[in-house]
Design a protein around this motif. Structure first.
Motif, short mmCIF file in Angstrom:
data_model
loop_
_atom_site.label_atom_id
_atom_site.label_comp_id
_atom_site.label_asym_id
_atom_site.label_seq_id
_atom_site.Cartn_x
_atom_site.Cartn_y
_atom_site.Cartn_z
N ARG A 21 6.08 2.61 1.54
CA ARG A 21 5.39 1.38 1.16
C ARG A 21 4.92 0.71 2.45
O ARG A 21 5.73 0.31 3.29
CB ARG A 21 6.31 0.45 0.38
N LEU A 22 3.60 0.61 2.60
CA LEU A 22 3.01 0.13 3.83
C LEU A 22 2.67 -1.35 3.75
O LEU A 22 2.27 -1.85 2.70
CB LEU A 22 1.75 0.93 4.15
N LYS A 23 2.80 -2.04 4.88
CA LYS A 23 2.43 -3.44 4.97
C LYS A 23 0.96 -3.59 5.34
O LYS A 23 0.26 -2.59 5.57
CB LYS A 23 3.32 -4.14 6.01
N ILE A 24 0.50 -4.83 5.45
CA ILE A 24 -0.93 -5.08 5.62
C ILE A 24 -1.50 -4.51 6.92
O ILE A 24 -2.64 -4.06 6.95
CB ILE A 24 -1.24 -6.58 5.51
N LEU A 25 -0.72 -4.52 8.00
CA LEU A 25 -1.24 -4.03 9.28
C LEU A 25 -1.31 -2.51 9.36
O LEU A 25 -1.91 -1.96 10.28
CB LEU A 25 -0.40 -4.56 10.44
N ILE A 39 0.90 -1.16 0.00
CA ILE A 39 0.00 0.00 0.00
C ILE A 39 0.93 1.21 0.00
O ILE A 39 1.80 1.31 0.87
CB ILE A 39 -0.88 0.03 1.26
N ASP A 40 0.78 2.10 -0.96
CA ASP A 40 1.74 3.20 -1.07
C ASP A 40 1.13 4.55 -0.75
O ASP A 40 0.05 4.89 -1.23
CB ASP A 40 2.35 3.24 -2.48
N LEU A 41 1.86 5.30 0.06
CA LEU A 41 1.52 6.69 0.36
C LEU A 41 2.45 7.56 -0.48
O LEU A 41 3.67 7.52 -0.32
CB LEU A 41 1.71 6.96 1.85
N TYR A 42 1.89 8.31 -1.43
CA TYR A 42 2.66 9.08 -2.39
C TYR A 42 2.70 10.57 -2.02
O TYR A 42 1.67 11.16 -1.66
CB TYR A 42 2.04 8.99 -3.79
#
Length: 249
Positions: free
Chosen positions: A82-86, A44-47
């Motif tokens: 780049r974020l992980k599932i949690l 999951i990306d924070l741009y």
């Protein structure tokens, strides 16, 4: 990766490692726009984007299940986490299920990041880290932590049943969690991780990994599902399609 594109990445602190895979930056300092292709990678990306047209544009990108082509404008910078599932539950406190294969715009000022911060990668990483650490007010559910650790440790090469058994959490509850927070079932997520981690062997010219797949036919089918290319085509691709590997180089 095209010679004009510059990549930088940094691992998160230990406190954030259960939730963040990496901080990263892509720059295009040239006078020409560059076409970039990305594949599903389980992130999951924070741009945070800067260009002449957009001094600061922030967006949150959900999980992706198909290949995409985009353009990196000339003299632009794209930074992110780049974020992980949690992370959806514990850092963002919001599901990303509704933005599967999509994105939403985040108001400027998020995490106290300003336009000037995008020109110092270290400053950007420090400010975003401090913000996310401040969001960690709830201890991680041990079942969810065990689940997450197993998924990433095995790179997706583990069954839902085995995860449920080790995490002491039922398969139904795990899939309900994934559907609610991420927008897809656990098995699909694990398939994406296996697809992503096959890139290591492809980059070395090995067209069939020794682990993670039942047979070569199964492997080829998975590669084509997420890239629309055969392993051989993907390995020989001259269009710099491995942009999403920046956090691992």
């Amino acid at each position: 990766m095209k010679d004009t594109i510059q990549l930088t990445s940094l691992e998160p602190s230990k406190d954030l490692s259960p939730f963040i895979e990496s901080f990263w930056m892509i720059e295009n300092p040239s006078d020409e726009n560059e076409e970039l292709s990305t594949f599903p990678d389980g992130g999951i990306d924070l741009y945070f984007f800067h260009s002449a047209e957009y001094p600061l544009h922030i967006s949150l990108v959900g999980l992706e299940t198909s290949a995409k082509v985009g353009t990196m404008p000339s003299h632009s910078i794209l930074l992110g986490a780049r974020l992980k599932i949690l992370a959806a539950e514990y850092l963002l406190d919001m599901p990303v299920a509704d933005i599967l294969n999509d994105r939403i715009t985040i108001d400027n000022g998020f995490a106290g990041i300003h336009q000037d911060d995008l020109f110092s990668f270290d400053t950007f990483c420090e400010k975003l880290s401090q913000y996310f650490i401040s969001q960690l007010s709830t201890p991680i559910d041990p079942r969810k932590q065990a689940m997450s650790e197993l998924i990433y440790h095995t790179k997706g090469t583990i069954s839902v049943t085995d995860i449920a058994k080790a995490a002491h959490w039922s398969s139904r509850q795990i899939n309900r969690y994934f559907t609610k927070w991420l927008g897809l079932p656990l098995k699909s997520y694990c398939d994406i991780l296996r697809f992503r981690n096959s890139f290591d062997t492809l980059k070395m010219g090995e067209l069939f990994p020794e682990e993670g797949f039942n047979d070569q036919s199964h492997y080829i089918k998975l590669i084509k599902k997420y890239s629309h290319l055969t392993p051989k085509q993907l390995a020989q691709d001259e269009n710099d399609r491995f942009v999403q590997l920046y956090s691992e180089d």
